[in-house]
Every structure is written in structure tokens, then in C-alpha cells.
Write a protein that holds these residues in place. Structure first.
Motif, PDB file in Angstrom:
ATOM      1  N   ASN A 279      37.475  31.501  35.902  1.00 20.45           N
ATOM      2  CA  ASN A 279      36.589  31.875  37.006  1.00 20.45           C
ATOM      3  C   ASN A 279      37.312  32.758  38.021  1.00 20.45           C
ATOM      4  O   ASN A 279      36.712  33.666  38.631  1.00 20.45           O
ATOM      5  N   VAL A 280      38.601  32.498  38.228  1.00 18.70           N
ATOM      6  CA  VAL A 280      39.382  33.341  39.135  1.00 18.70           C
ATOM      7  C   VAL A 280      39.444  34.777  38.608  1.00 18.70           C
ATOM      8  O   VAL A 280      39.280  35.752  39.355  1.00 18.70           O
ATOM      9  N   LEU A 281      39.665  34.920  37.291  1.00 19.53           N
ATOM     10  CA  LEU A 281      39.699  36.256  36.696  1.00 19.53           C
ATOM     11  C   LEU A 281      38.340  36.949  36.816  1.00 19.53           C
ATOM     12  O   LEU A 281      38.266  38.160  37.031  1.00 19.53           O
ATOM     13  N   LEU A 282      37.252  36.164  36.660  1.00 19.03           N
ATOM     14  CA  LEU A 282      35.924  36.743  36.807  1.00 19.03           C
ATOM     15  C   LEU A 282      35.698  37.238  38.231  1.00 19.03           C
ATOM     16  O   LEU A 282      35.198  38.351  38.454  1.00 19.03           O
ATOM     17  N   LEU A 283      36.080  36.419  39.211  1.00 22.98           N
ATOM     18  CA  LEU A 283      35.943  36.834  40.612  1.00 22.98           C
ATOM     19  C   LEU A 283      36.812  38.061  40.904  1.00 22.98           C
ATOM     20  O   LEU A 283      36.421  38.954  41.665  1.00 22.98           O
ATOM     21  N   ARG A 284      37.987  38.113  40.292  1.00 18.36           N
ATOM     22  CA  ARG A 284      38.871  39.261  40.482  1.00 18.36           C
ATOM     23  C   ARG A 284      38.197  40.550  40.010  1.00 18.36           C
ATOM     24  O   ARG A 284      38.269  41.590  40.681  1.00 18.36           O
ATOM     25  N   GLN A 285      37.535  40.487  38.846  1.00 14.61           N
ATOM     26  CA  GLN A 285      36.836  41.665  38.358  1.00 14.61           C
ATOM     27  C   GLN A 285      35.739  42.112  39.326  1.00 14.61           C
ATOM     28  O   GLN A 285      35.596  43.303  39.631  1.00 14.61           O
ATOM     29  N   ILE A 286      34.959  41.139  39.798  1.00 16.08           N
ATOM     30  CA  ILE A 286      33.839  41.463  40.685  1.00 16.08           C
ATOM     31  C   ILE A 286      34.347  42.078  41.990  1.00 16.08           C
ATOM     32  O   ILE A 286      33.841  43.106  42.461  1.00 16.08           O
ATOM     33  N   HIS A 287      35.363  41.463  42.595  1.00 17.74           N
ATOM     34  CA  HIS A 287      35.881  41.971  43.869  1.00 17.74           C
ATOM     35  C   HIS A 287      36.570  43.317  43.682  1.00 17.74           C
ATOM     36  O   HIS A 287      36.501  44.190  44.564  1.00 17.74           O
ATOM     37  N   TYR A 288      37.221  43.504  42.566  1.00 17.81           N
ATOM     38  CA  TYR A 288      37.883  44.781  42.314  1.00 17.81           C
ATOM     39  C   TYR A 288      36.856  45.913  42.232  1.00 17.81           C
ATOM     40  O   TYR A 288      37.074  47.003  42.770  1.00 17.81           O
ATOM     41  N   GLN A 289      35.726  45.649  41.549  1.00 15.51           N
ATOM     42  CA  GLN A 289      34.679  46.661  41.473  1.00 15.51           C
ATOM     43  C   GLN A 289      34.067  46.921  42.848  1.00 15.51           C
ATOM     44  O   GLN A 289      33.727  48.063  43.187  1.00 15.51           O
ATOM     45  N   ALA A 290      33.922  45.868  43.646  1.00 15.54           N
ATOM     46  CA  ALA A 290      33.347  46.035  44.987  1.00 15.54           C
ATOM     47  C   ALA A 290      34.268  46.872  45.870  1.00 15.54           C
ATOM     48  O   ALA A 290      33.807  47.695  46.678  1.00 15.54           O
ATOM     49  N   GLU A 291      35.591  46.688  45.723  1.00 16.39           N
ATOM     50  CA  GLU A 291      36.533  47.425  46.551  1.00 16.39           C
ATOM     51  C   GLU A 291      36.471  48.931  46.297  1.00 16.39           C
ATOM     52  O   GLU A 291      36.783  49.738  47.182  1.00 16.39           O
ATOM     53  N   LYS A 292      36.082  49.320  45.082  1.00 11.58           N
ATOM     54  CA  LYS A 292      35.967  50.742  44.782  1.00 11.58           C
ATOM     55  C   LYS A 292      34.910  51.414  45.668  1.00 11.58           C
ATOM     56  O   LYS A 292      34.965  52.622  45.911  1.00 11.58           O
ATOM     57  N   PHE A 293      33.916  50.626  46.093  1.00  9.53           N
ATOM     58  CA  PHE A 293      32.850  51.155  46.947  1.00  9.53           C
ATOM     59  C   PHE A 293      33.011  50.672  48.392  1.00  9.53           C
ATOM     60  O   PHE A 293      32.057  50.673  49.162  1.00  9.53           O
ATOM     61  N   PHE A 294      34.232  50.211  48.715  1.00  8.11           N
ATOM     62  CA  PHE A 294      34.577  49.798  50.081  1.00  8.11           C
ATOM     63  C   PHE A 294      33.679  48.654  50.570  1.00  8.11           C
ATOM     64  O   PHE A 294      33.288  48.595  51.734  1.00  8.11           O
ATOM     65  N   LEU A 295      33.354  47.748  49.655  1.00 10.67           N
ATOM     66  CA  LEU A 295      32.558  46.576  50.008  1.00 10.67           C
ATOM     67  C   LEU A 295      33.475  45.374  50.197  1.00 10.67           C
ATOM     68  O   LEU A 295      34.513  45.240  49.534  1.00 10.67           O
ATOM     69  N   ARG A 296      33.073  44.483  51.095  1.00  9.96           N
ATOM     70  CA  ARG A 296      33.829  43.242  51.338  1.00  9.96           C
ATOM     71  C   ARG A 296      32.909  42.064  50.993  1.00  9.96           C
ATOM     72  O   ARG A 296      32.004  41.741  51.763  1.00  9.96           O
ATOM     73  N   LEU A 297      33.138  41.477  49.837  1.00 10.12           N
ATOM     74  CA  LEU A 297      32.284  40.391  49.375  1.00 10.12           C
ATOM     75  C   LEU A 297      32.713  39.073  50.006  1.00 10.12           C
ATOM     76  O   LEU A 297      33.893  38.847  50.294  1.00 10.12           O
ATOM     77  N   GLN A 298      31.741  38.206  50.199  1.00 11.03           N
ATOM     78  CA  GLN A 298      32.000  36.864  50.730  1.00 11.03           C
ATOM     79  C   GLN A 298      31.345  35.840  49.811  1.00 11.03           C
ATOM     80  O   GLN A 298      30.295  36.097  49.220  1.00 11.03           O
TER      81      GLN A 298
END
Length: 263
Positions: free
Chosen positions: A91-110
Motif C-alpha cells: 500500500n505504501v508503494l501504491l501511495l508513492r505512485q499516486i503522490h508521485y504522479q500528483a507532484e508532476k502537476f504540482f498537486l498536494r494530496l491529503q
């Protein structure tokens, strides 16, 4: 079946996911389910091993029973701990993928950890998984039966036809090698006299004609073999099985169309 599919789709729609994200969720659920089934099989094997290795007498003392249960408890606890740790890390790896993709668009997920224990949402996920995999398992079972029948039919044909076609195949292989050799010789002889070139070309044409003749004989032999094979009871039985499986697959596809139209 159709009503269940509609209910499952509606359940996922309540999460606010679009079609693409819904498919991503389904893909992860299937991955998690496969890992869970594998770990449960491991736990089952722990009990089976205990039965085969320790339960060989009719009676046991209290200490012997306690010793067996303690050993089984340690093994099963270790398996479950390993699975829980692996699930958390996955699950940590899954969250890492999601947050990494969000960072490309300068998004800050919570993330809202409390939502992970939302009983209503958990029940919706459980209901969706139950409906989704019930339909999938039914379809995969029919496809497996169809594949087994096709493989058996192919093996039966190969056993009866390999010996008769082997001689023709060898002859064609030899002729193909001859043609290849003549072609190489012809290409290397472009600098020699026209008479030599014509001679080589005639040999090449003759070899090609012979190859076509043998290939025609092989085709006729294959047709005759296929005709004889189709007259056997084994072929008729296999063909009847395949016909039934194809009809089942058509019915299942119609049932699944409303739930997974793209597939």
C-alpha cells in the motif's frame, strides 16, 4: 446477473470515481485478492502438514496436543504477520505512485485516515468485490474448459498426423535449403558470363517448381488426413464440447456486456 452488475457499478460510482479510475481500483482489488488467496493456501498447507506429520496415532496426551497447537500457532502467526507486513508495504508503494504522479502537476494530496475505517464504504467495497469476482470466476471457468478441449483436440490430431506429415516436411526442408543455396550461388555469379547466369537461373526455377509440386502434394495429404480425422469419434466428441463451450461464452459475454462493455 445483470442486476448484480448494475448494482456493483453503482456502488463504485458512489465513490466519485470516473471510469478510468474505477478500472484502476478494480485492477488493484484483483491484485490484492490474488495475494490473499495465495496466503490462505499457505495457511491451509500448514494445517495439512500437521495432519500428515503429527496425527499418526489414535490418542494423544494433553501435553502432546498442546505442543502441536503451539507449533501450529507459531507457523500460522508468522504467515499472517508476513502477509500483513507485505500488504502494508504494498500500500505504501501504491501511495508513492499516486503522490508521485500528483507532484508532476504540482498537486498536494491529503489522506483522511479515518475514512479507512468507514464501515459503510468498506461494506460497499466488499459487495462490489463479491459481485465482480463472481462473474469473473464463472467466465474464466468456461474459458479454461474451452482451452483444455482445444488443446486435447490439437494433441489428438498431432498424434495421428505427425508420422504421415513428417516425411513431406523433411522433403520440403531439403528443397528449401537447395533453393536457398542456389539463390546464394546465383547472387554471387552476377559477375560471370551470361551463359552461366542463365544456367543457374534455370536450376533455381526448376528447384522452385519442384518445391511447389511437393508442397501441393503435402497440402493434398493434409486434406486427406484431416478428412479421415474428422470421421473419428474422438473428433466428433471434441467438436461437440467446443461448440457447447462457445455457446456458453456467448451467453456470458451478453451478461457481462452491461458491466464491462469495453472488455
Amino acid at each position: 446477473m445483470c442486476d448484480a452488475n448494475v448494482s456493483a457499478t453503482a456502488t463504485m460510482a458512489e465513490f466519485g470515481c470516473n471510469e478510468h479510475h474505477q478500472n484502476e481500483v478494480i485492477s488493484y482489488m484483483r491484485f490484492a485478492r490474488s495475494k490473499r488467496i495465495l496466503r490462505l493456501k499457505t495457511v491451509d498447507s500448514c494445517f495439512e502438514e500437521l495432519k500428515d506429520s503429527r496425527l499418526v496415532e489414535e490418542t494423544f496426551t494433553v501435553d502432546e496436543v498442546r505442543d502441536m497447537l503451539d507449533g501450529l500457532h507459531a507457523v500460522v502467526r508468522g504467515e499472517m504477520e508476513m502477509e500483513l507486513i507485505n500488504t502494508a508495504h504494498t500500500n505504501v508503494l501504491l501511495l508513492r505512485q499516486i503522490h508521485y504522479q500528483a507532484e508532476k502537476f504540482f498537486l498536494r494530496l491529503q489522506t483522511d485516515i479515518s475514512e479507512l475505517e468507514n464501515r459503510e464504504l468498506l461494506e460497499q467495497v466488499a459487495e462490489f468485490e463479491k459481485t465482480d469476482f463472481k462473474a469473473t470466476d464463472k467466465a474464466m471457468s468456461v474459458l479454461d474448459d474451452k482451452t483444455k478441449a482445444e488443446r486435447a483436440l490439437k494433441d489428438l490430431r498431432n498424434v495421428q498426423g505427425d508420422q504421415q506429415l513428417s516425411a513431406h516436411a523433411n522433403e520440403i526442408s531439403c528443397l528449401q535449403n537447395t533453393v536457398a543455396t542456389l539463390k546464394d550461388d546465383y547472387e554471387r555469379s552476377l559477375t560471370v558470363s551470361a551463359a552461366s547466369q542463365n544456367n543457374l537461373q534455370e536450376n533455381l526455377v526448376s528447384a522452385k517448381h519442384e518445391l511447389l509440386r511437393v508442397q501441393e502434394q503435402l497440402a493434398l495429404a493434409e486434406k486427406e488426413l484431416d478428412k479421415k480425422f474428422q470421421q473419428t469419434a474422438a473428433y466428433r466428441n471434441m467438436k461437440e464440447i467446443l461448440t457447447k463451450k462457445n455457446e456458453q461464452i456467448k451467453d456470458i459475454r451478453k451478461q457481462l456486456q452491461r458491466y464491462e462493455p469495453n472488455e
